[in-house]
Design a protein around this motif. Structure first.
Motif, mmCIF file in Angstrom:
data_model
loop_
_atom_site.group_PDB
_atom_site.id
_atom_site.type_symbol
_atom_site.label_atom_id
_atom_site.label_comp_id
_atom_site.label_asym_id
_atom_site.label_seq_id
_atom_site.Cartn_x
_atom_site.Cartn_y
_atom_site.Cartn_z
ATOM 1 N N ASN A 67 0.816 -1.218 0.000
ATOM 2 C CA ASN A 67 0.000 0.000 0.000
ATOM 3 C C ASN A 67 0.846 1.264 0.000
ATOM 4 O OD1 ASN A 67 -2.372 -1.381 -0.145
ATOM 5 N ND2 ASN A 67 -2.886 -1.176 2.011
ATOM 6 N N LEU A 68 2.027 1.226 0.619
ATOM 7 C CA LEU A 68 2.908 2.394 0.599
ATOM 8 C C LEU A 68 3.357 2.699 -0.823
ATOM 9 C CD1 LEU A 68 5.107 1.671 3.727
ATOM 10 C CD2 LEU A 68 3.314 3.378 3.506
ATOM 11 N N VAL A 69 3.693 1.649 -1.561
ATOM 12 C CA VAL A 69 4.124 1.820 -2.946
ATOM 13 C C VAL A 69 2.965 2.316 -3.809
ATOM 14 C CG1 VAL A 69 5.054 0.645 -4.989
ATOM 15 C CG2 VAL A 69 5.894 0.045 -2.696
ATOM 16 N N HIS A 70 1.798 1.702 -3.645
ATOM 17 C CA HIS A 70 0.629 2.124 -4.425
ATOM 18 C C HIS A 70 0.273 3.586 -4.156
ATOM 19 C CE1 HIS A 70 0.151 -1.909 -5.800
ATOM 20 N NE2 HIS A 70 -0.260 -2.383 -4.632
ATOM 21 N N TYR A 71 0.312 3.972 -2.886
ATOM 22 C CA TYR A 71 -0.005 5.360 -2.545
ATOM 23 C C TYR A 71 1.029 6.312 -3.137
ATOM 24 C CZ TYR A 71 -0.894 9.609 0.040
ATOM 25 O OH TYR A 71 -1.144 10.917 0.361
ATOM 26 N N ALA A 72 2.310 5.965 -3.032
ATOM 27 C CA ALA A 72 3.363 6.817 -3.597
ATOM 28 C C ALA A 72 3.194 6.971 -5.105
ATOM 29 C CB ALA A 72 4.742 6.239 -3.266
ATOM 30 N N GLN A 73 2.836 5.889 -5.791
ATOM 31 C CA GLN A 73 2.621 5.959 -7.239
ATOM 32 C C GLN A 73 1.436 6.857 -7.574
ATOM 33 O OE1 GLN A 73 2.330 1.727 -7.917
ATOM 34 N NE2 GLN A 73 4.454 1.591 -8.620
ATOM 35 N N ARG A 74 0.343 6.717 -6.833
ATOM 36 C CA ARG A 74 -0.831 7.563 -7.076
ATOM 37 C C ARG A 74 -0.510 9.028 -6.797
ATOM 38 N NH1 ARG A 74 -5.187 5.523 -3.385
ATOM 39 N NH2 ARG A 74 -6.249 7.388 -4.112
ATOM 40 N N LEU A 75 0.226 9.273 -5.729
ATOM 41 C CA LEU A 75 0.570 10.640 -5.361
ATOM 42 C C LEU A 75 1.503 11.273 -6.386
ATOM 43 C CD1 LEU A 75 0.451 12.919 -3.253
ATOM 44 C CD2 LEU A 75 2.364 11.818 -2.082
ATOM 45 N N THR A 76 2.575 10.585 -6.744
ATOM 46 C CA THR A 76 3.538 11.176 -7.682
ATOM 47 C C THR A 76 2.954 11.329 -9.088
ATOM 48 O OG1 THR A 76 4.557 9.003 -8.082
ATOM 49 C CG2 THR A 76 5.579 10.415 -6.411
ATOM 50 N N CYS A 86 8.949 9.895 -2.579
ATOM 51 C CA CYS A 86 8.109 10.126 -1.396
ATOM 52 C C CYS A 86 8.838 9.660 -0.141
ATOM 53 C CB CYS A 86 6.801 9.337 -1.501
ATOM 54 S SG CYS A 86 5.740 9.882 -2.834
ATOM 55 N N TYR A 87 8.729 10.442 0.891
ATOM 56 C CA TYR A 87 9.202 10.062 2.215
ATOM 57 C C TYR A 87 7.989 10.101 3.128
ATOM 58 C CZ TYR A 87 13.876 11.052 0.426
ATOM 59 O OH TYR A 87 15.031 11.047 -0.305
ATOM 60 N N PHE A 88 7.639 8.982 3.714
ATOM 61 C CA PHE A 88 6.486 8.927 4.603
ATOM 62 C C PHE A 88 6.955 9.043 6.048
ATOM 63 C CE2 PHE A 88 5.009 6.562 0.837
ATOM 64 C CZ PHE A 88 3.967 7.392 0.490
ATOM 65 N N VAL A 89 6.375 9.983 6.771
ATOM 66 C CA VAL A 89 6.697 10.194 8.180
ATOM 67 C C VAL A 89 5.385 10.278 8.948
ATOM 68 C CG1 VAL A 89 8.903 11.330 7.724
ATOM 69 C CG2 VAL A 89 6.837 12.698 7.840
ATOM 70 N N ASN A 90 5.455 10.250 10.278
ATOM 71 C CA ASN A 90 4.211 10.209 11.043
ATOM 72 C C ASN A 90 3.867 11.507 11.751
ATOM 73 O OD1 ASN A 90 5.903 10.277 13.219
ATOM 74 N ND2 ASN A 90 5.125 8.458 14.197
ATOM 75 N N SER A 91 4.650 12.564 11.541
ATOM 76 C CA SER A 91 4.329 13.816 12.221
ATOM 77 C C SER A 91 5.024 14.979 11.535
ATOM 78 C CB SER A 91 4.777 13.758 13.693
ATOM 79 O OG SER A 91 6.199 13.745 13.762
ATOM 80 N N GLY A 92 4.576 16.176 11.863
ATOM 81 C CA GLY A 92 5.236 17.377 11.370
ATOM 82 C C GLY A 92 6.657 17.484 11.877
ATOM 83 N N SER A 93 6.892 17.042 13.104
ATOM 84 C CA SER A 93 8.247 17.081 13.665
ATOM 85 C C SER A 93 9.190 16.187 12.871
ATOM 86 C CB SER A 93 8.236 16.630 15.126
ATOM 87 O OG SER A 93 7.487 17.528 15.903
ATOM 88 N N GLU A 94 8.727 14.981 12.534
ATOM 89 C CA GLU A 94 9.555 14.088 11.723
ATOM 90 C C GLU A 94 9.786 14.671 10.344
ATOM 91 O OE1 GLU A 94 8.593 10.001 11.295
ATOM 92 O OE2 GLU A 94 8.731 9.587 13.437
ATOM 93 N N ALA A 95 8.766 15.299 9.761
ATOM 94 C CA ALA A 95 8.914 15.908 8.436
ATOM 95 C C ALA A 95 9.942 17.033 8.475
ATOM 96 C CB ALA A 95 7.564 16.433 7.954
ATOM 97 N N ASN A 96 9.883 17.874 9.508
ATOM 98 C CA ASN A 96 10.859 18.957 9.644
ATOM 99 C C ASN A 96 12.263 18.414 9.838
ATOM 100 O OD1 ASN A 96 8.930 20.957 9.371
ATOM 101 N ND2 ASN A 96 8.558 21.088 11.561
ATOM 102 N N ASP A 97 12.401 17.390 10.676
ATOM 103 C CA ASP A 97 13.707 16.787 10.913
ATOM 104 C C ASP A 97 14.273 16.220 9.616
ATOM 105 O OD1 ASP A 97 15.835 15.705 12.733
ATOM 106 O OD2 ASP A 97 15.026 13.804 11.970
ATOM 107 N N LEU A 98 13.453 15.508 8.859
ATOM 108 C CA LEU A 98 13.903 14.935 7.601
ATOM 109 C C LEU A 98 14.293 16.027 6.606
ATOM 110 C CD1 LEU A 98 14.416 12.543 5.724
ATOM 111 C CD2 LEU A 98 11.986 12.585 5.150
#
Length: 116
Positions: A67-76, A86-98
């Motif tokens: 499902n991660l791959v399918h979602y990334a393909q649909r999104l891109t 795509c980089y999947f993270v679970n929070s805004g803090s993780e997104a900022n850190d990345l």
């Protein structure tokens, strides 16, 4: 450094539906800050999809799953070709850190400027 909203008269929110949140006394509040602009609280389609997924598997994105791959393909597919990772993270803090780590790696230095 964390502040409680409404410190003088704190709200105890117990449920939400659509764009509204309700306190323990049943008072209704328009939710303008909890990221509900997309579909609102308790949207039936989101509940159905989440329930279906949780019945199958309830974990975060550190494990491989189709499902991660399918979602990334649909999104891109909706984005310009240059935006194809795509980089999947679970929070805004993780997104900022990345984002910081990627920028530092790309630029080759640790300098950061922030605005308040």
């Amino acid at each position: 450094s964390c502040k409680v909203f409404f410190a003088k008269d704190p709200l105890k929110i117990v449920r939400a539906k659509g764009q509204y949140m309700f306190d323990e006394k049943g008072e209704k509040y328009l939710d303008c800050i909890n990221n509900v602009a997309h579909v609102g609280h308790s949207h039936p389609c989101v509940i159905k999809a989440a329930t279906k997924q949780m019945e199958l598997l309830n974990t975060n994105s550190r494990f491989l799953h189709d499902n991660l791959v399918h979602y990334a393909q649909r999104l891109t597919a909706t984005l310009p070709e240059k935006l194809s990772v795509c980089y999947f993270v679970n929070s805004g803090s993780e997104a900022n850190d990345l984002a910081l780590r990627l920028a530092r790696q790309y630029r080759g230095h640790q300098d950061v400027i922030t605005l308040e």
